[in-house]
Design an enzyme around this catalytic site. Structure first.
Site, mmCIF file in Angstrom:
data_model
loop_
_atom_site.group_PDB
_atom_site.id
_atom_site.type_symbol
_atom_site.label_atom_id
_atom_site.label_comp_id
_atom_site.label_asym_id
_atom_site.label_seq_id
_atom_site.Cartn_x
_atom_site.Cartn_y
_atom_site.Cartn_z
ATOM 1 N N TRP A 148 6.511 -14.810 -7.325
ATOM 2 C CA TRP A 148 7.468 -15.512 -6.457
ATOM 3 C C TRP A 148 7.436 -14.999 -5.023
ATOM 4 C CZ3 TRP A 148 8.591 -13.433 -11.206
ATOM 5 C CH2 TRP A 148 9.093 -12.143 -11.230
ATOM 6 N N ARG A 149 6.617 -13.979 -4.776
ATOM 7 C CA ARG A 149 6.566 -13.486 -3.396
ATOM 8 C C ARG A 149 5.390 -14.051 -2.595
ATOM 9 N NH1 ARG A 149 8.011 -7.102 -3.845
ATOM 10 N NH2 ARG A 149 10.128 -7.361 -4.607
ATOM 11 N N GLU A 181 15.176 -15.957 -8.987
ATOM 12 C CA GLU A 181 16.457 -15.265 -9.151
ATOM 13 C C GLU A 181 17.218 -15.787 -10.366
ATOM 14 O OE1 GLU A 181 17.481 -12.565 -7.898
ATOM 15 O OE2 GLU A 181 15.867 -12.367 -6.445
ATOM 16 N N LEU A 183 13.001 -17.883 -23.202
ATOM 17 C CA LEU A 183 13.453 -17.020 -22.102
ATOM 18 C C LEU A 183 14.915 -16.590 -22.297
ATOM 19 C CD1 LEU A 183 12.335 -15.749 -19.521
ATOM 20 C CD2 LEU A 183 13.007 -17.776 -18.262
ATOM 21 N N GLY A 184 15.641 -17.310 -23.149
ATOM 22 C CA GLY A 184 17.015 -16.901 -23.492
ATOM 23 C C GLY A 184 18.050 -17.344 -22.476
ATOM 24 N N TYR A 185 19.315 -17.061 -22.803
ATOM 25 C CA TYR A 185 20.454 -17.422 -21.931
ATOM 26 C C TYR A 185 20.306 -18.856 -21.414
ATOM 27 C CZ TYR A 185 20.971 -12.406 -21.997
ATOM 28 O OH TYR A 185 21.087 -11.114 -22.406
ATOM 29 N N TYR A 233 25.675 -12.083 -7.168
ATOM 30 C CA TYR A 233 24.411 -11.367 -6.930
ATOM 31 C C TYR A 233 23.306 -12.332 -6.485
ATOM 32 C CZ TYR A 233 19.958 -9.273 -7.417
ATOM 33 O OH TYR A 233 18.681 -8.880 -7.123
ATOM 34 N N ASP A 272 21.709 -5.013 -7.426
ATOM 35 C CA ASP A 272 21.359 -5.157 -8.843
ATOM 36 C C ASP A 272 21.261 -3.771 -9.479
ATOM 37 O OD1 ASP A 272 18.980 -4.074 -7.960
ATOM 38 O OD2 ASP A 272 17.699 -5.652 -8.771
ATOM 39 N N CYS A 278 12.081 5.246 -8.443
ATOM 40 C CA CYS A 278 13.345 5.830 -8.902
ATOM 41 C C CYS A 278 13.693 5.215 -10.259
ATOM 42 C CB CYS A 278 14.437 5.564 -7.862
ATOM 43 S SG CYS A 278 15.906 6.557 -8.138
ATOM 44 N N CYS A 282 8.907 9.408 -3.313
ATOM 45 C CA CYS A 282 10.056 8.663 -2.776
ATOM 46 C C CYS A 282 10.235 8.911 -1.271
ATOM 47 C CB CYS A 282 11.314 9.100 -3.520
ATOM 48 S SG CYS A 282 12.791 8.250 -2.936
HETATM 49 FE FE1 SF4 Z 1 15.453 8.476 -6.831
HETATM 50 FE FE2 SF4 Z 1 14.191 9.124 -4.632
HETATM 51 FE FE3 SF4 Z 1 16.402 10.424 -5.295
HETATM 52 FE FE4 SF4 Z 1 14.194 10.809 -6.693
HETATM 53 S S1 SF4 Z 1 14.482 11.314 -4.549
HETATM 54 S S2 SF4 Z 1 16.227 10.448 -7.519
HETATM 55 S S3 SF4 Z 1 13.246 8.796 -6.646
HETATM 56 S S4 SF4 Z 1 16.243 8.271 -4.755
#
Ligand code: SF4
Length: 353
Positions: free
Chosen positions: A27-28, A44, A87-89, A127, A145, A197, A207
């Site tokens: 979708w991008r 979405e 796909l549900g819902y 959302y 989200d 993360c 990160c």
């Molecule tokens: Fe998440 Fe970045 Fe914090 Fe690690 S440093 S917990 S990846 S936000």
């Protein structure tokens, strides 16, 4: 740990996104380089309570069959429901069709750009409205989200448990919002949550916020997993039971029915069932209530399925129908699978085959 300004944090995550954002999400890839509002909206809606991995194939099928909102609005509802099956819902699919028709027939195919106007449309909640406004139009919205909650709860070590932490996460996200780039920022946060993360094992060394993240600092040296976002203890889902009937005539045709438009699996095709309830009833009682004439047997295998709010266990009763009540319609055995059967009903087919 360095406390950075919201603006610096936003710049860092945008730079990271530029280099490391996901490139495999269908979708991008709008041809113009901008995001196509139809594709953003469709994705979405499909992504509501569903993973990217599960959505990709459906998204590609839908955009191949109906490349724009006018094509989707003109489609036969049954064809759309059939394409959605699995796909549900399913309420999402019914609302999606209604929404496409409003956009195509009342708004000349043009989506509203503003979050509040988007909220007026069927199937678009807070959302989705924020996500569509930001991603398709760079409106001043910060969609929150599960990924965004996780990343920002960790960055700021938010102590409130879910979902009470959502408001504070929204405030932090709004403070960072880079003007004119809100869509890219939203996608960057989503991608950071999905690829770096991650819930169980964040890859902190990758990160862009590793130097500012409070949760990371708190966890260092303790050997503990990163304990954010904080969660309330889980409540067990209730269990329901019932019986599903595989009713077959001697010419091989199988009885199907269309479920009522409202309620669970509304408007979907399936096999007749007893009520789904907490207390189990005997197969004899369930069979008698259906009013079929013929012989019947309980199959050894049963069907288990989990919906959002409960676990379902369905015993399967095979009926050799001779006479009596026949709500629904008869379907040749080899065409049963071509109907838009929801996942729980597909499991019934597997048990019988
Ligand atoms: Fe998440 Fe970045 Fe914090 Fe690690 S440093 S917990 S990846 S936000």
């Amino acid at each position: 740990m360095t406390d950075l300004s919201p603006r610096t944090l936003a710049d860092q995550v945008l730079r990271w996104f530029d280099a490391s954002g996901r490139t495999d999400l269908p979708w991008r890839d709008a041809p113009s380089g901008q995001r196509d509002p139809y594709r953003v909206w469709l994705s979405e809606i499909m992504l509501q309570q569903t993973t990217c991995r599960a959505v990709m194939g459906y998204f590609e099928k839908f955009t191949r069959l109906w490349p724009d909102v006018k094509a989707l609005a003109a489609a036969d509802s049954d064809d759309v429901m059939r394409a959605w099956a699995g796909l549900g819902y399913y309420a999402r699919a019914r609302n999606m069709i209604k929404c496409a028709r409003i956009i195509a027939f009342e708004r000349q195919g043009v989506f509203p750009t503003d979050e509040r106007d988007l909220l007026e449309l069927p199937g678009i909640g807070p959302y989705s409205a924020a996500a569509i406004s930001a991603i398709a139009f760079h409106g001043p919205s910060a969609p929150v989200d599960g990924n965004v909650i996780r990343v920002l709860s960790r960055l700021y070590a938010i102590k409130a448990v879910m979902p009470a932490n959502k408001g504070l996460v929204g405030e932090y996200a709004a403070k960072m919002l880079p003007q004119g780039h809100s869509g890219t920022f939203a996608e960057a946060l989503m991608d950071l949550g999905a690829t770096v993360c991650k819930p169980k094992k964040p890859d902190c060394p990758l990160c862009p916020w590793q130097g500012s993240c409070r949760a990371r600092t708190l966890a260092q040296g303790t050997g503990q997993a990163i304990d954010f976002p904080r969660k309330a203890p889980k409540k067990d889902k209730p269990a329901r039971t019932g019986w599903v009937f595989w009713v077959q005539r001697n010419d091989g045709q199988v009885l199907l029915e269309r479920r009522p438009d409202t309620g669970l699996l509304g408007g979907m095709t399936g096999f007749p069932t007893s009520a789904w309830q907490g207390a189990e009833i005997s197969p004899q009682r369930a069979f008698d209530a259906q009013g079929y004439g013929g012989t019947w047997q309980v199959l050894d295998q049963s069907v288990r399925h989990t919906f959002t709010h409960f676990h379902l266990h369905l015993g399967v009763i095979k009926v050799d129908w001779v006479e009596g009540r026949q709500t629904g319609f008869w379907c040749p055995l080899d065409e049963v699978r071509s109907h838009a059967l929801p996942s729980v009903m597909r499991k019934v087919v597997k048990v019988v085959e």
